[in-house]
Motif scaffolding. Structure first.
Motif, short mmCIF file in Angstrom:
data_model
loop_
_atom_site.label_atom_id
_atom_site.label_comp_id
_atom_site.label_asym_id
_atom_site.label_seq_id
_atom_site.Cartn_x
_atom_site.Cartn_y
_atom_site.Cartn_z
N GLY A 1 46.92 43.71 34.97
CA GLY A 1 45.70 42.92 35.19
C GLY A 1 44.66 43.68 36.02
O GLY A 1 44.99 44.63 36.74
N GLY A 2 43.41 43.27 35.89
CA GLY A 2 42.33 43.80 36.73
C GLY A 2 42.00 45.26 36.54
O GLY A 2 41.52 45.93 37.46
N VAL A 3 42.22 45.79 35.32
CA VAL A 3 41.95 47.22 35.10
C VAL A 3 40.59 47.47 34.44
O VAL A 3 40.22 48.60 34.18
CB VAL A 3 43.06 47.88 34.24
N GLY A 4 39.87 46.38 34.14
CA GLY A 4 38.55 46.53 33.52
C GLY A 4 38.54 46.22 32.03
O GLY A 4 37.63 46.66 31.32
N LYS A 5 39.49 45.45 31.55
CA LYS A 5 39.51 45.10 30.11
C LYS A 5 38.25 44.32 29.73
O LYS A 5 37.55 44.68 28.79
CB LYS A 5 40.74 44.23 29.76
N THR A 6 37.99 43.23 30.47
CA THR A 6 36.85 42.37 30.10
C THR A 6 35.52 43.10 30.33
O THR A 6 34.61 43.02 29.51
CB THR A 6 36.92 41.04 30.89
N THR A 7 35.43 43.83 31.45
CA THR A 7 34.20 44.60 31.73
C THR A 7 33.95 45.57 30.58
O THR A 7 32.81 45.71 30.10
CB THR A 7 34.37 45.37 33.07
N GLN B 1 41.47 32.72 31.03
CA GLN B 1 40.50 32.77 32.15
C GLN B 1 39.06 32.53 31.68
O GLN B 1 38.17 32.32 32.51
CB GLN B 1 40.57 34.13 32.85
N ARG C 1 33.04 55.35 35.72
CA ARG C 1 33.04 55.50 37.17
C ARG C 1 33.05 54.15 37.89
O ARG C 1 32.55 53.16 37.33
CB ARG C 1 31.81 56.30 37.62
N ASN D 1 31.51 51.54 39.87
CA ASN D 1 30.09 51.26 40.04
C ASN D 1 29.93 49.79 40.43
O ASN D 1 30.25 48.89 39.64
CB ASN D 1 29.37 51.56 38.72
N LEU E 1 28.44 47.17 38.15
CA LEU E 1 29.27 46.59 37.08
C LEU E 1 29.96 45.32 37.55
O LEU E 1 30.17 44.39 36.78
CB LEU E 1 30.34 47.59 36.63
N SER E 2 30.31 45.27 38.84
CA SER E 2 31.00 44.07 39.34
C SER E 2 30.01 42.98 39.73
O SER E 2 30.39 41.82 39.84
CB SER E 2 31.91 44.44 40.51
N1 LIG Z 1 33.88 50.50 36.81
C1 LIG Z 1 33.92 49.47 37.66
N2 LIG Z 1 33.33 49.58 38.89
C2 LIG Z 1 33.39 48.56 39.78
N3 LIG Z 1 33.98 47.39 39.54
C3 LIG Z 1 34.57 47.20 38.33
C4 LIG Z 1 34.56 48.22 37.34
N4 LIG Z 1 35.23 47.76 36.25
C5 LIG Z 1 35.63 46.50 36.54
N5 LIG Z 1 35.24 46.17 37.80
C6 LIG Z 1 35.53 44.90 38.50
O1 LIG Z 1 36.95 44.80 38.64
C7 LIG Z 1 37.38 43.47 38.47
C8 LIG Z 1 38.38 43.39 37.32
O2 LIG Z 1 37.70 43.73 36.13
P1 LIG Z 1 37.96 42.96 34.76
O3 LIG Z 1 37.88 41.50 34.93
O4 LIG Z 1 37.10 43.61 33.73
O5 LIG Z 1 39.49 43.39 34.52
P2 LIG Z 1 40.52 42.79 33.47
O6 LIG Z 1 41.46 43.90 33.13
O7 LIG Z 1 39.83 42.13 32.35
O8 LIG Z 1 41.27 41.70 34.35
P3 LIG Z 1 42.34 40.62 33.81
O9 LIG Z 1 43.58 41.40 33.57
O10 LIG Z 1 42.45 39.63 34.94
O11 LIG Z 1 41.76 40.03 32.56
C9 LIG Z 1 36.12 42.63 38.22
O12 LIG Z 1 35.69 42.10 39.44
C10 LIG Z 1 35.11 43.67 37.72
O13 LIG Z 1 33.76 43.30 38.02
#
Ligand SMILES: Nc1ncnc2c1ncn2[C@@H]1O[C@H](COP(=O)(O)OP(=O)(O)OP(=O)(O)O)[C@@H](O)[C@H]1O
Ligand SMILES: [Mg+2]
Length: 264
Positions: A11-17, A41, A215, A217, A220-221
């Motif tokens: 989780g939280g690795v940036g998938k949705t971003t 979510q 990177r 950034n 992005l958040s």
């Molecule tokens: N490159 C980046 N720089 C700074 N913050 C980031 C970056 N990519 C993602 N984030 C932040 O990190 C957090 C987790 O990102 P995100 O929700 O995209 O992950 P996820 O893998 O979809 O999480 P989940 O597993 O809960 O679905 C969010 O707060 C997002 O804004």
């Protein structure tokens, strides 16, 4: 049409971003994109600042929570020019139960055939997968052709990666069209030794799939709180630059795949 699952068990690795910003840049480049939120979510709609009445649950089952019929076109929500979404949300818990009740072959067919639109009205179908493994994620991998894995360079180690990739190999046995196409390092901070070491390791492990890192950034958040993608919130941010590069790579790969090799 290319069917890409943005997936990673952690989780939280940036998938949705990644899914949201990539989908929007592809749309800005004139590609027609449907982004499917496979997570309870319900982040995709929030990240894009839209409030869809229906989503993936209604699209697949053809019913709303009261059992009334819902047309597929009613479940798809326009989010931007060239970009549509199928929202996730808590209703997906019910979808998982519902899928569990269907015979296995039908389950696969439900996702792989029912989401795919007729004709050539879409260029990209992108699935934003939930963390962990559940019935829906497993079925998404049966419907997709390409997997894009965001890997956080902030994690203490490449923990969980091996298990995840072993799982992909077993999914490939059931869906021989499925290929790990892209490994996208995320949250890259060149000031830390950890980021640099992990990036090097990934480059060695995934020579073909490795992409330029996204990177760290802060813009992005911040963008999701405004319901904007990085291209609307701050198009000059490094995050915008990095996701633009990623979408170019996807488009270029598509063009290359269509070219017939010339031998003379
Ligand atoms: N490159 C980046 N720089 C700074 N913050 C980031 C970056 N990519 C993602 N984030 C932040 O990190 C957090 C987790 O990102 P995100 O929700 O995209 O992950 P996820 O893998 O979809 O999480 P989940 O597993 O809960 O679905 C969010 O707060 C997002 O804004
Ligand atoms: Mg997510």
């Amino acid at each position: 049409m290319r069917k890409i699952a943005v997936a990673m068990a952690k989780g939280g690795v940036g998938k949705t971003t990644t899914a949201v910003n990539l989908a929007h840049d592809l749309a800005l480049q004139g590609q027609r994109v449907l982004l499917v939120d496979c997570d309870t979510q319900d982040q995709v709609a929030k990240f894009l600042g839209v409030k869809p009445a229906y989503g993936l649950y209604e699209f697949i089952t053809g019913r709303n929570g009261k059992g009334e019929p819902v047309l597929k076109k009613e479940a798809v929500c326009p989010a931007r020019e060239n970009l549509w979404i199928l929202a996730g949300g808590i209703k997906l818990v019910e979808l998982k139960y519902w899928l569990g009740e269907q015979p296995r072959e039908r389950r696969h067919a439900l996702l792989s055939q029912s989401i795919v639109p007729k004709g050539d009205s879409l260029d990209f179908l992108i699935f934003d997968c939930a963390p962990g493994w559940d019935l829906l994620s497993v079925n998404i991998l049966m419907a997709a052709q390409e997997v894009l894995c965001p890997v956080s360079l902030q994690a203490p180690a490449l923990e969980g990666l091996k298990t995840f990739f072993q799982y992909l190999v077993s999914a490939q046995k059931q869906n021989n069209q499925l290929a790990l196409k892209y490994v996208v390092p995320t949250l890259f901070d060149r000031r830390t030794r950890q980021s640099i070491d992990l990036y090097r390791k990934l480059k060695r492990l995934f020579t073909r799939q490795i992409c330029d890192p996204i990177r760290y950034n802060v813009r992005l958040s911040e963008a999701p709180a405004d319901g904007k993608t990085i291209f609307e919130f701050d198009p000059r941010a490094t995050g915008a630059e990095d996701y633009r590069k990623l979408s170019r790579r996807l488009i270029d790969d598509g063009i290359r795949a269509q070219q017939v090799p010339r031998f003379f």
